[in-house]
Design an enzyme around this catalytic site. Structure first.
Site, short mmCIF file in Angstrom:
data_model
loop_
_atom_site.label_atom_id
_atom_site.label_comp_id
_atom_site.label_asym_id
_atom_site.label_seq_id
_atom_site.Cartn_x
_atom_site.Cartn_y
_atom_site.Cartn_z
N HIS A 51 0.85 -1.19 0.00
CA HIS A 51 0.00 0.00 0.00
C HIS A 51 0.89 1.23 0.00
O HIS A 51 1.95 1.22 0.62
CB HIS A 51 -0.91 0.00 1.25
CG HIS A 51 -2.08 0.91 1.10
ND1 HIS A 51 -2.00 2.25 1.37
CD2 HIS A 51 -3.34 0.66 0.68
CE1 HIS A 51 -3.18 2.79 1.13
NE2 HIS A 51 -4.00 1.85 0.71
N ASP A 57 -8.02 -5.42 0.11
CA ASP A 57 -8.52 -6.24 -0.99
C ASP A 57 -8.16 -7.71 -0.87
O ASP A 57 -8.65 -8.53 -1.65
CB ASP A 57 -7.99 -5.71 -2.33
CG ASP A 57 -8.62 -4.39 -2.67
OD1 ASP A 57 -9.84 -4.27 -2.48
OD2 ASP A 57 -7.90 -3.48 -3.12
N1 CMC Z 1 4.19 -7.47 -4.80
C1 CMC Z 1 5.55 -7.44 -4.97
N2 CMC Z 1 6.30 -6.32 -4.81
C2 CMC Z 1 5.66 -5.20 -4.48
C3 CMC Z 1 4.27 -5.16 -4.28
C4 CMC Z 1 3.53 -6.34 -4.45
N3 CMC Z 1 2.20 -6.36 -4.28
N4 CMC Z 1 3.90 -3.90 -3.95
C5 CMC Z 1 5.01 -3.17 -3.94
N5 CMC Z 1 6.10 -3.94 -4.25
C6 CMC Z 1 7.50 -3.52 -4.29
C7 CMC Z 1 7.79 -2.73 -5.56
O1 CMC Z 1 8.26 -3.57 -6.61
C8 CMC Z 1 8.83 -1.76 -5.09
O2 CMC Z 1 10.07 -2.42 -5.07
P1 CMC Z 1 11.44 -1.58 -5.36
O3 CMC Z 1 11.51 -0.54 -4.27
O4 CMC Z 1 12.50 -2.62 -5.27
O5 CMC Z 1 11.27 -0.99 -6.73
C9 CMC Z 1 8.45 -1.47 -3.64
O6 CMC Z 1 7.70 -2.62 -3.21
C10 CMC Z 1 7.58 -0.22 -3.49
O7 CMC Z 1 6.49 -0.34 -4.38
P2 CMC Z 1 5.87 0.88 -5.20
O8 CMC Z 1 5.18 0.37 -6.41
O9 CMC Z 1 6.92 1.93 -5.40
O10 CMC Z 1 4.84 1.40 -4.13
P3 CMC Z 1 3.58 2.29 -4.42
O11 CMC Z 1 3.27 2.99 -3.17
O12 CMC Z 1 3.77 3.11 -5.65
O13 CMC Z 1 2.42 1.20 -4.78
C11 CMC Z 1 0.61 -0.28 -4.62
C12 CMC Z 1 1.44 0.81 -3.91
C13 CMC Z 1 -0.64 -0.58 -3.79
C14 CMC Z 1 0.14 0.23 -5.99
C15 CMC Z 1 1.48 -1.56 -4.76
O14 CMC Z 1 1.86 -2.04 -3.50
C16 CMC Z 1 0.77 -2.65 -5.56
O15 CMC Z 1 0.81 -2.63 -6.81
N6 CMC Z 1 0.09 -3.62 -4.87
C17 CMC Z 1 -0.69 -4.63 -5.54
C18 CMC Z 1 -2.03 -4.06 -5.97
C19 CMC Z 1 -2.97 -3.87 -4.81
O16 CMC Z 1 -3.14 -4.76 -3.97
N7 CMC Z 1 -3.63 -2.71 -4.77
C20 CMC Z 1 -4.66 -2.40 -3.76
C21 CMC Z 1 -4.25 -1.27 -2.86
S1 CMC Z 1 -5.33 -1.14 -1.42
C22 CMC Z 1 -6.87 -0.72 -2.07
C23 CMC Z 1 -6.88 0.65 -2.62
O17 CMC Z 1 -6.59 1.59 -1.88
O18 CMC Z 1 -7.24 0.81 -3.78
#
Ligand code: CMC
Length: 433
Positions: free
Chosen positions: A309, A367
């Site tokens: 998240h 989720d």
């Molecule tokens: N699986 C594997 N690696 C992950 C995941 C994951 N679900 N989420 C983040 N990471 C890694 C990512 O690769 C990155 O690694 P590095 O620093 O080495 O590049 C690090 O963790 C930080 O991730 P980010 O993408 O920079 O973080 P963000 O804040 O931009 O993204 C997120 C947040 C929710 C989009 C992401 O965690 C994700 O894609 N999760 C899966 C989708 C999901 O479950 N979304 C629902 C969110 S809760 C409901 C809502 O509010 O809508």
């Protein structure tokens, strides 16, 4: 509010410095007020994804992502989910205080009064293909409401804003349930004024004109709690989209349609659908390590859906309540063996012990378990995100109202770091190579 702290920016080449005031909220991190930054320095700040940027002042929702705390108007989500119904939480979002008994009754009546859709919306549905995704239908129908309710579109009129807010909260379950009925080719079921909000939604989803249908009270209670858990989450992508769309003076129906579009993506509300698809793809517990390995591989775009998240760097408090609700629903439905739940629990266990997920502070989010509950209730996968949208409409409309009433409000207009061609000479068609 401003405090006595300032932050100094320094241009290392010229040695010039600028001081900016620091503002404090009631709780949470301070913010640096950089509104004059461009005028002073001739520079913009750069923050793709707004990871360090506060876009507005708000009194609705507070999240402490490190501690896993979520408050609506100061009340912990755990207390609201345990003790309130969704209508009370909607009232709280809109008005700032929980209703007393008389206010609750009046609010529930006000919402119930608006649950029907204009009869011509019926024919609007038949323009969609039967296999349309419910989010496509919701986006279209919510936007189209502005063509049906001209009497509440003056956003400068508080009474219009109130009626539009009621209409949006009240009609969204009808819109979503009808999207499902349309996909099945079944007749639309009209809302019933003697049922509560969540109960009415389940009734419109599952009743048919052929026989009596009674909503299971345990499932209605679970759905009510799920709606509360999704009601608002401060300035996430879809809420920011609603605010940005609204900042130009667009009507609330159009703004909510924009919010639905933003929520649809798999990184946001679409994740609940993606979680279930992922669990099905994993198929058996022995394949979990393979998928965990893929999630950690930088060259593989696969991510563990329902994990991670932007704000929570701890267990999402909503996921905890959701996991408990999941057990209650499965017990009520007498589902003893649920292979997807088994995979989900094992996946959670493995991921929470894995160095990669520990180091990056990736925990289950709201989720992760919701899809399993929805599936057990008989809700089809494509409706999962539609359910999120109908719950989040309350947060969106509360945030939209707050923005319109905010004297600091301006049209949202971010700037950019331009890296394209500088000015160059035009080349006529014949001379182009
Ligand atoms: N699986 C594997 N690696 C992950 C995941 C994951 N679900 N989420 C983040 N990471 C890694 C990512 O690769 C990155 O690694 P590095 O620093 O080495 O590049 C690090 O963790 C930080 O991730 P980010 O993408 O920079 O973080 P963000 O804040 O931009 O993204 C997120 C947040 C929710 C989009 C992401 O965690 C994700 O894609 N999760 C899966 C989708 C999901 O479950 N979304 C629902 C969110 S809760 C409901 C809502 O509010 O809508």
């Amino acid at each position: 509010m401003a405090n006595t702290k300032t932050v100094t920016f320094k241009d290392n080449q010229t040695g010039k410095t600028w001081d900016y005031p620091v503002m404090s909220g009631s709780v949470g991190p301070d913010v640096v007020d950089i509104r004059k930054f461009y005028a002073d320095t001739d520079m913009f700040t750069y923050d793709p994804g707004f990871t360090s940027t506060g876009s507005c002042e708000s009194k609705i929702t507070f999240i402490d992502g490190d501690k896993g705390v979520l408050l609506h108007r100061g009340y912990p989500i755990e207390d609201l989910a345990e003790n309130c119904n969704f209508e009370e939480v909607a009232y709280l979002m809109l008005n700032g205080e929980l209703p007393n008994a008389a206010e609750k009754e009046k609010f529930e009546r006000d919402i119930t009064y608006h649950t029907m859709l204009h009869e011509q919306v019926h024919s609007f549905y038949s323009g969609f293909r039967r296999d349309a995704h419910p989010m496509a239908v919701m986006c279209g129908v919510a936007g189209a409401l502005s063509a049906f309710y001209h009497d509440s579109l003056d956003i400068t009129n508080p009474e219009h804003r109130k009626i539009s807010s009621f209409r949006l909260i009240a009609k969204m379950p009808t819109i979503a349930a009808w999207a499902y009925k349309y996909s099945l080719g079944q007749p639309f079921i009209y809302p019933r004024n003697d049922l509560g909000y969540a109960e009415n939604f389940l009734y419109m989803m599952f009743a048919t004109p052929c026989e009596d249908y009674e909503v299971n009270p345990i499932l209605a209670k679970a759905m009510d709690r799920i709606l509360i858990l999704h009601a608002d989450h401060e300035q996430n992508a879809s809420t920011s989209t609603v605010r940005l769309a609204g900042s130009s003076g667009a009507n609330p129906f159009a703004c909510i349609a924009a919010g639905i579009a933003s929520l649809w993506g798999p990184a946001h509300g679409g994740a609940n659908e993606a979680v279930l698809n992922m669990l099905k793809e994993i198929g058996t517990k022995d394949r979990i390590p393979e998928f965990v390995k893929r999630a950690k591989d930088k060259n593989d775009s696969f991510r563990l859906m329902g994990f991670g998240h932007r704000v929570y760097k701890n267990y999402d408090p909503r996921a905890r309540i959701m996991a408990r609700t999941c057990s209650e629903v499965l017990k009520e439905l007498n589902i003893k063996d649920n292979p997807l739940l088994d995979i989900a629990m094992e996946l959670e266990r493995i991921a929470l012990e894995d160095e990669y997920f520990i180091e990056k502070k990736l925990y289950p989010n709201v989720d992760f378990y919701s899809g399993i509950i929805f599936q057990a209730m008989g809700i089809p996968v494509t409706m999962f995100t539609a359910l999120f949208a109908l719950a989040r409409t309350t947060g969106w409309i509360a945030q939209w109202n707050e923005m319109i009433e905010d004297p600091q409000q301006k049209i949202g207009r971010p700037r950019q770091l331009y890296t394209g061609q500088p000015k160059r000479e035009f080349v006529g068609l014949k001379k182009r190579k």
